[in-house]
Design a protein around this motif. Structure first.
Motif, mmCIF file in Angstrom:
data_model
loop_
_atom_site.group_PDB
_atom_site.id
_atom_site.type_symbol
_atom_site.label_atom_id
_atom_site.label_comp_id
_atom_site.label_asym_id
_atom_site.label_seq_id
_atom_site.Cartn_x
_atom_site.Cartn_y
_atom_site.Cartn_z
ATOM 1 N N SER A 124 0.808 -1.218 0.000
ATOM 2 C CA SER A 124 0.000 0.000 0.000
ATOM 3 C C SER A 124 0.838 1.263 0.000
ATOM 4 O O SER A 124 0.354 2.333 -0.369
ATOM 5 N N ALA A 125 2.110 1.182 0.424
ATOM 6 C CA ALA A 125 3.024 2.334 0.503
ATOM 7 C C ALA A 125 2.448 3.447 1.351
ATOM 8 O O ALA A 125 2.659 4.634 1.085
ATOM 9 N N GLN A 126 1.721 3.071 2.399
ATOM 10 C CA GLN A 126 1.182 4.057 3.321
ATOM 11 C C GLN A 126 2.288 4.536 4.265
ATOM 12 O O GLN A 126 3.089 3.745 4.742
ATOM 13 N N PRO A 127 2.346 5.846 4.561
ATOM 14 C CA PRO A 127 3.365 6.341 5.492
ATOM 15 C C PRO A 127 3.188 5.706 6.867
ATOM 16 O O PRO A 127 2.082 5.652 7.396
ATOM 17 N N VAL A 128 4.311 5.245 7.413
ATOM 18 C CA VAL A 128 4.260 4.606 8.731
ATOM 19 C C VAL A 128 5.260 5.218 9.695
ATOM 20 O O VAL A 128 5.273 4.859 10.887
ATOM 21 N N GLY A 129 6.120 6.135 9.237
ATOM 22 C CA GLY A 129 7.089 6.728 10.143
ATOM 23 C C GLY A 129 8.242 7.355 9.393
ATOM 24 O O GLY A 129 8.132 7.727 8.215
ATOM 25 N N ALA A 130 9.379 7.492 10.082
ATOM 26 C CA ALA A 130 10.567 8.114 9.496
ATOM 27 C C ALA A 130 11.811 7.491 10.117
ATOM 28 O O ALA A 130 11.767 6.914 11.202
ATOM 29 N N ALA A 131 12.926 7.603 9.403
ATOM 30 C CA ALA A 131 14.210 7.079 9.881
ATOM 31 C C ALA A 131 15.291 8.111 9.616
ATOM 32 O O ALA A 131 15.223 8.876 8.647
ATOM 33 N N ARG A 132 16.309 8.114 10.474
ATOM 34 C CA ARG A 132 17.431 9.034 10.311
ATOM 35 C C ARG A 132 18.710 8.369 10.819
ATOM 36 O O ARG A 132 18.664 7.465 11.659
#
Length: 544
Positions: free
Chosen positions: A314-322
């Motif tokens: 689905s490529a739904q946003p689930v978060g972020a990484a750095r």
């Protein structure tokens, strides 16, 4: 064809003149020419063998190695032709007298065989230079057949002129001939500089300075006379690169000034030495500026990479990484999702080098396991069927295993991380949730893999960020290659040239100082001797 014709004519005439002068000297002294002609023939055979051998070796190599060998041969050819132009410009007037003096000395030492050796070495030198120069020119020529025809015609004409000079029926102003053909060969050698730089790039040796400068396709259209002259003869392509233009001027201007600067305006020894020191200082200053002022390229990417779900596509946003720097040159990956923030250490010792998405990157694979929170410790048969996607799992029977079951939950994670230049390139995470069922009529525990839906822990860096990161990191890699050449390699070359010029200037000044000191000592000692002689005479007269 014109370039190879002039090369064959000039090199062949130089060899023919040497052979002709030696032959005339032998005939004048009543010696046989047999040994000399055997030496000449052997030198010609060896020269042809050198050219054929180099061509066969080149053909046997892979494509990149062929380009590298062409670059090396071209560089050697440039060195040879430059030395030949400089030498002939200085010695063309006295060439006959010098050779005759050397021939007389050789004849007095070891008869005609010494002169045969002289002829052999002279022809071998010119033949080897001709082979290398023609081989480099053939590689850049538009038509190998026409280039070969030009070389053969030039060599034949040089042999005819040499024979005419030997017989006394042809007279030629050698100084003017070599100066005129030298100007043409300087242009050809400057074109060879462009060819060498281009083949070095095609061999993978030189990747800096490849920016386009001017488009000459309108001037050197294929099949036109301009193309045959500018590209075929002078070696100037339709799309010269920055490094090629700089190399062309860096060769053409100093060599032309050195050869054709008017003798009446040439500086004295001290002035020349001071000029060399000034040029050396400018080169050293330029090297320092390039080394310390040229900017260091850095990747400019967003501070955080967006993460999307990957289990259901689905490529739904689930978060972020750095990425963050850690101790001992390591990194830390911090992932923020709806489940909270997790930190994953990425030690430098555990990194492996691999190519990812066309970028050389450091890669880590992290395996971990844990217990998921909020999972029930007991499941009914209907719960198990729902977890299995609406099907009864293999090994369970509603009649024999009606439930309820005791449930033990575990989650296994596998995280892949790729980083380049201290920036996050890509990352993905796969989680597998496993429930182990017991009791409820089961004789032995049963393991069931669950949790592969949209609410699982599977995620990956978004494709948009990954594509942007690949583009940026490739641009930074190219910029770093450019910087390595302009801020490291070129300053080193300029520093070497500056040192050589300074050493040459220092040597000239020392010689001039010694010469001045010797002349001053001589002028002082002469009056002293006269005074001493006068005193001696006075003493003698007094004694009498």
């Amino acid at each position: 064809m014109l370039a190879t014709f002039v090369i064959g004519l000039r090199e062949g005439l130089e060899a023919a003149l040497i052979v002709g002068i030696i032959a005339a000297f032998l005939r004048k002294n009543g010696r046989s020419l047999t040994a000399m002609w055997l030496g000449v023939l052997l030198a010609i055979v060896l020269s042809i063998a050198v050219g054929i051998g180099l061509k066969l070796v080149e053909k046997a190599l892979p494509q990149a190695a062929q380009e590298g060998m062409e670059a090396v041969i071209g560089a050697i050819a440039i060195f040879f032709v430059t030395g030949m132009i400089v030498w002939m410009n200085a010695h063309a007037r006295d060439m006959k007298r010098q050779i005759e003096a050397e021939a007389a000395e050789a004849l007095g030492q070891a008869s005609a065989y010494a002169l045969a050796l002289m002829a052999f070495l002279a022809v071998l030198k010119e033949g080897f230079e001709t082979s290398v120069f023609l081989l480099a020119t053939f590689s850049a020529a538009q038509s190998a057949a026409l280039a070969a025809a030009g070389a053969v015609i030039g060599l034949l004409l040089s042999a005819i002129i040499g024979w005419g000079i030997y017989m006394g029926g042809v007279r030629i102003n050698l100084s003017r001939f070599f100066r005129v053909t030298g100007a043409f060969l300087i242009l050809v050698a400057a074109g060879l500089v462009i060819t060498c730089l281009r083949t070095a790039h095609e061999a993978g040796w030189l990747n800096a300075g490849q920016q386009a400068t001017v488009n000459l396709s309108w001037l050197v259209a294929p099949g036109s006379i301009q193309s045959a002259l500018i590209t075929g003869v002078l070696g100037i392509p339709a799309d010269p690169r920055l490094i090629e233009v700089l190399g062309w001027f860096a060769y053409l201007i100093p060599i032309s000034l050195f050869i054709y600067w008017p003798p009446s305006r040439r500086l004295g020894t001290q002035a020349t030495a001071k000029l060399k020191l000034a040029i050396a200082g400018c080169l050293a200053a330029a090297a320092l500026c390039l080394a310390f002022i040229y900017p260091v390229p850095q990747a400019t990417l967003p501070a955080e990479a967006p993460l999307v779900a990957s289990a259901d596509g689905s490529a739904q946003p689930v978060g972020a990484a750095r990425l963050e720097a850690a101790e001992n040159n390591g990194l830390t990956l911090k992932v923020s999702t709806k489940g909270g923030e997790t930190s994953m250490p990425l030690p430098a010792r555990d990194a492996r080098n691999e190519r990812h998405e066309g970028v050389e990157a450091s890669a880590w694979t992290i395996h971990s396991a844990g217990t998921p929170e909020g999972k029930p410790s007991s499941l009914t048969l209907d719960d198990v069927v729902a977890l299995a996607g609406g099907r009864i799992p293999v090994g369970l029977s509603p009649s024999r295993n009606p439930g309820p079951f005791a449930a033990e939950w575990s989650v296994r994670r596998s995280t892949e991380v790729w980083a380049a230049g201290g920036a996050l390139l890509d990352a993905s995470n796969e989680e597998t949730t496993v429930v182990t069922l017991s009791d409820g009529g089961l004789q032995t525990p049963r393991t069931l893999t669950v949790g592969r839906g949209s609410d699982s822990g599977d995620w990956q860096v978004s494709a948009a960020y990954r594509d942007a990161a690949v583009k940026e990191l490739n641009a930074v890699a190219m910029a770093r290659t450019e910087r390595h050449f302009w801020a490291v390699q070129l300053p080193f070359i300029l520093a070497i040239i500056a040192l050589l010029l300074a050493a040459s200037a220092g040597r000239s000044l020392m010689q001039e100082r010694r010469r001045f000191g010797a002349s001053a000592t001589a002028s002082v000692s002469k009056p002293g001797r006269r005074a001493e002689n006068s005193m001696t005479k006075g003493v003698t007269h007094a004694a009498h």
